[in-house]
Motif scaffolding. Structure first.
Motif, PDB file in Angstrom:
ATOM      1  N   VAL A  25      -3.028 -27.425 -35.828  1.00 22.53           N
ATOM      2  CA  VAL A  25      -3.179 -27.881 -34.506  1.00 22.53           C
ATOM      3  C   VAL A  25      -4.451 -28.848 -34.634  1.00 22.53           C
ATOM      4  O   VAL A  25      -5.465 -28.653 -35.256  1.00 22.53           O
ATOM      5  N   GLU A  26      -4.365 -30.162 -34.194  1.00 16.86           N
ATOM      6  CA  GLU A  26      -5.328 -31.128 -33.859  1.00 16.86           C
ATOM      7  C   GLU A  26      -5.704 -31.349 -32.534  1.00 16.86           C
ATOM      8  O   GLU A  26      -4.891 -31.724 -31.754  1.00 16.86           O
ATOM      9  N   ALA A  27      -6.930 -31.092 -32.173  1.00 16.57           N
ATOM     10  CA  ALA A  27      -7.468 -31.252 -30.816  1.00 16.57           C
ATOM     11  C   ALA A  27      -8.551 -31.805 -30.544  1.00 16.57           C
ATOM     12  O   ALA A  27      -9.382 -31.918 -31.481  1.00 16.57           O
ATOM     13  N   THR A  28      -8.509 -32.827 -29.595  1.00 14.71           N
ATOM     14  CA  THR A  28      -9.365 -33.465 -29.259  1.00 14.71           C
ATOM     15  C   THR A  28     -10.272 -32.661 -27.899  1.00 14.71           C
ATOM     16  O   THR A  28      -9.634 -32.552 -26.893  1.00 14.71           O
ATOM     17  N   ILE A  29     -11.672 -32.326 -27.995  1.00 20.47           N
ATOM     18  CA  ILE A  29     -12.218 -31.396 -26.979  1.00 20.47           C
ATOM     19  C   ILE A  29     -13.530 -31.942 -26.723  1.00 20.47           C
ATOM     20  O   ILE A  29     -14.151 -32.490 -27.456  1.00 20.47           O
ATOM     21  N   MET A  30     -13.973 -31.695 -25.445  1.00 17.39           N
ATOM     22  CA  MET A  30     -15.027 -32.163 -24.763  1.00 17.39           C
ATOM     23  C   MET A  30     -15.910 -30.853 -24.920  1.00 17.39           C
ATOM     24  O   MET A  30     -15.649 -29.871 -24.215  1.00 17.39           O
ATOM     25  N   ASN A  31     -17.129 -30.849 -25.328  1.00 16.14           N
ATOM     26  CA  ASN A  31     -17.866 -29.563 -25.714  1.00 16.14           C
ATOM     27  C   ASN A  31     -19.379 -29.908 -25.212  1.00 16.14           C
ATOM     28  O   ASN A  31     -20.248 -29.561 -26.105  1.00 16.14           O
ATOM     29  N   GLU A  32     -19.619 -30.567 -24.297  1.00 16.95           N
ATOM     30  CA  GLU A  32     -20.869 -31.034 -23.852  1.00 16.95           C
ATOM     31  C   GLU A  32     -21.796 -29.680 -23.564  1.00 16.95           C
ATOM     32  O   GLU A  32     -22.875 -29.975 -24.068  1.00 16.95           O
ATOM     33  N   SER A  33     -21.371 -28.829 -22.866  1.00 15.97           N
ATOM     34  CA  SER A  33     -22.154 -27.636 -22.741  1.00 15.97           C
ATOM     35  C   SER A  33     -21.976 -26.610 -23.620  1.00 15.97           C
ATOM     36  O   SER A  33     -22.552 -25.459 -23.368  1.00 15.97           O
ATOM     37  N   GLY A  34     -21.423 -26.774 -24.765  1.00 12.65           N
ATOM     38  CA  GLY A  34     -21.246 -25.695 -25.842  1.00 12.65           C
ATOM     39  C   GLY A  34     -20.158 -24.403 -25.313  1.00 12.65           C
ATOM     40  O   GLY A  34     -19.729 -24.513 -24.192  1.00 12.65           O
ATOM     41  N   GLY A  35     -19.790 -23.598 -26.165  1.00 14.26           N
ATOM     42  CA  GLY A  35     -19.228 -22.518 -25.922  1.00 14.26           C
ATOM     43  C   GLY A  35     -17.347 -22.721 -25.713  1.00 14.26           C
ATOM     44  O   GLY A  35     -16.910 -21.918 -25.334  1.00 14.26           O
ATOM     45  N   GLN A  36     -17.033 -23.939 -25.958  1.00 14.54           N
ATOM     46  CA  GLN A  36     -15.716 -24.230 -25.781  1.00 14.54           C
ATOM     47  C   GLN A  36     -14.820 -23.364 -26.693  1.00 14.54           C
ATOM     48  O   GLN A  36     -14.995 -23.476 -27.917  1.00 14.54           O
ATOM     49  N   LEU A  37     -13.841 -22.797 -26.210  1.00 15.42           N
ATOM     50  CA  LEU A  37     -12.874 -21.944 -27.217  1.00 15.42           C
ATOM     51  C   LEU A  37     -11.752 -22.968 -27.703  1.00 15.42           C
ATOM     52  O   LEU A  37     -11.395 -23.965 -26.908  1.00 15.42           O
ATOM     53  N   VAL A  43     -10.195 -29.424 -23.048  1.00  9.69           N
ATOM     54  CA  VAL A  43      -9.079 -29.958 -23.942  1.00  9.69           C
ATOM     55  C   VAL A  43      -8.690 -31.283 -23.598  1.00  9.69           C
ATOM     56  O   VAL A  43      -8.141 -31.386 -22.671  1.00  9.69           O
ATOM     57  N   ILE A  44      -8.937 -32.295 -24.305  1.00  8.25           N
ATOM     58  CA  ILE A  44      -8.648 -33.825 -24.071  1.00  8.25           C
ATOM     59  C   ILE A  44      -7.204 -33.942 -24.527  1.00  8.25           C
ATOM     60  O   ILE A  44      -6.476 -34.425 -23.578  1.00  8.25           O
ATOM     61  N   ASP A  45      -7.041 -33.772 -25.471  1.00  9.73           N
ATOM     62  CA  ASP A  45      -5.855 -33.878 -26.283  1.00  9.73           C
ATOM     63  C   ASP A  45      -5.292 -32.973 -27.329  1.00  9.73           C
ATOM     64  O   ASP A  45      -5.956 -32.522 -27.819  1.00  9.73           O
ATOM     65  N   ILE A  46      -4.073 -32.589 -27.633  1.00  7.70           N
ATOM     66  CA  ILE A  46      -3.580 -31.547 -28.607  1.00  7.70           C
ATOM     67  C   ILE A  46      -2.289 -32.100 -29.158  1.00  7.70           C
ATOM     68  O   ILE A  46      -1.526 -32.609 -28.512  1.00  7.70           O
ATOM     69  N   LYS A  47      -2.288 -32.085 -30.446  1.00 11.25           N
ATOM     70  CA  LYS A  47      -1.217 -32.364 -31.292  1.00 11.25           C
ATOM     71  C   LYS A  47      -0.762 -31.085 -32.227  1.00 11.25           C
ATOM     72  O   LYS A  47      -1.627 -30.689 -32.862  1.00 11.25           O
ATOM     73  N   PHE A  48       0.466 -30.952 -32.397  1.00  8.06           N
ATOM     74  CA  PHE A  48       0.963 -29.690 -33.179  1.00  8.06           C
ATOM     75  C   PHE A  48       1.782 -30.264 -34.337  1.00  8.06           C
ATOM     76  O   PHE A  48       2.691 -31.260 -34.035  1.00  8.06           O
ATOM     77  N   THR A  49       1.748 -29.634 -35.630  1.00  4.38           N
ATOM     78  CA  THR A  49       2.597 -30.162 -36.697  1.00  4.38           C
ATOM     79  C   THR A  49       3.107 -28.603 -37.117  1.00  4.38           C
ATOM     80  O   THR A  49       2.410 -27.734 -37.747  1.00  4.38           O
ATOM     81  N   ILE A  55     -10.907 -25.959 -40.338  1.00  3.63           N
ATOM     82  CA  ILE A  55     -11.275 -26.297 -39.300  1.00  3.63           C
ATOM     83  C   ILE A  55     -12.107 -27.753 -39.554  1.00  3.63           C
ATOM     84  O   ILE A  55     -13.084 -27.745 -40.415  1.00  3.63           O
ATOM     85  N   THR A  56     -11.601 -28.924 -39.074  1.00  5.06           N
ATOM     86  CA  THR A  56     -12.342 -30.061 -39.278  1.00  5.06           C
ATOM     87  C   THR A  56     -12.868 -30.666 -37.922  1.00  5.06           C
ATOM     88  O   THR A  56     -12.048 -30.477 -37.128  1.00  5.06           O
ATOM     89  N   VAL A  57     -14.015 -30.885 -37.761  1.00  7.89           N
ATOM     90  CA  VAL A  57     -14.710 -31.551 -36.587  1.00  7.89           C
ATOM     91  C   VAL A  57     -15.107 -32.714 -36.711  1.00  7.89           C
ATOM     92  O   VAL A  57     -15.692 -33.272 -37.515  1.00  7.89           O
ATOM     93  N   LYS A  58     -14.602 -33.732 -35.653  1.00 13.69           N
ATOM     94  CA  LYS A  58     -15.037 -34.800 -35.583  1.00 13.69           C
ATOM     95  C   LYS A  58     -15.626 -35.347 -34.157  1.00 13.69           C
ATOM     96  O   LYS A  58     -15.425 -34.498 -33.275  1.00 13.69           O
ATOM     97  N   ASP A  59     -16.443 -36.093 -33.867  1.00 12.45           N
ATOM     98  CA  ASP A  59     -17.060 -36.431 -32.804  1.00 12.45           C
ATOM     99  C   ASP A  59     -16.210 -37.484 -32.025  1.00 12.45           C
ATOM    100  O   ASP A  59     -15.208 -37.994 -32.632  1.00 12.45           O
ATOM    101  N   ALA A  60     -16.482 -37.748 -30.728  1.00  8.35           N
ATOM    102  CA  ALA A  60     -15.833 -38.491 -30.034  1.00  8.35           C
ATOM    103  C   ALA A  60     -15.497 -39.972 -30.547  1.00  8.35           C
ATOM    104  O   ALA A  60     -14.406 -40.586 -30.293  1.00  8.35           O
TER     105      ALA A  60
END
Length: 92
Positions: free
Chosen positions: A62-74, A4-10, A84-89
């Motif tokens: 929950v808005e999270a920026t995650i690094m998922n290079e090798s897959g399987g990120q929780l 997890v690179i960054d996480i924001k909660f509302t 769930i909305t997914v955005k690339d880097a």
């Protein structure tokens, strides 16, 4: 590397899972003098429990920026009950 690179909660309209009255009753606390302090303790206890469980105990965004290079990120704070909305880097 994953993580997890960054996480924001509302927390919109937060309703704690434990009510103030439920805390005051067994402690036999009358009046409102300690209400603000007890309300803060309830919120803090929930936050500690959420961090330990890696689960959200209240409805929230929950808005999270995650690094998922090798897959399987929780996802942080478990499986969401909403969309769930997914955005690339690059933000796309």
């Amino acid at each position: 590397m994953n993580g997890v690179i960054d996480i924001k909660f509302t927390d919109e309209g937060t309703t704690e899972p434990v009510l103030l009255a439920d805390v005051k009753a067994p402690l036999e606390i009358d009046g409102t003098y300690h209400d603000a302090f007890l309300t803060d303790l309830i919120a803090t206890a929930r936050q500690v429990a959420e961090k330990y469980l890696n689960r959200s105990l209240i409805p929230r965004t929950v808005e999270a920026t995650i690094m998922n290079e090798s897959g399987g990120q929780l996802l942080p704070y478990g499986i969401p009950s909403g969309d769930i909305t997914v955005k690339d880097a690059a933000g796309g």
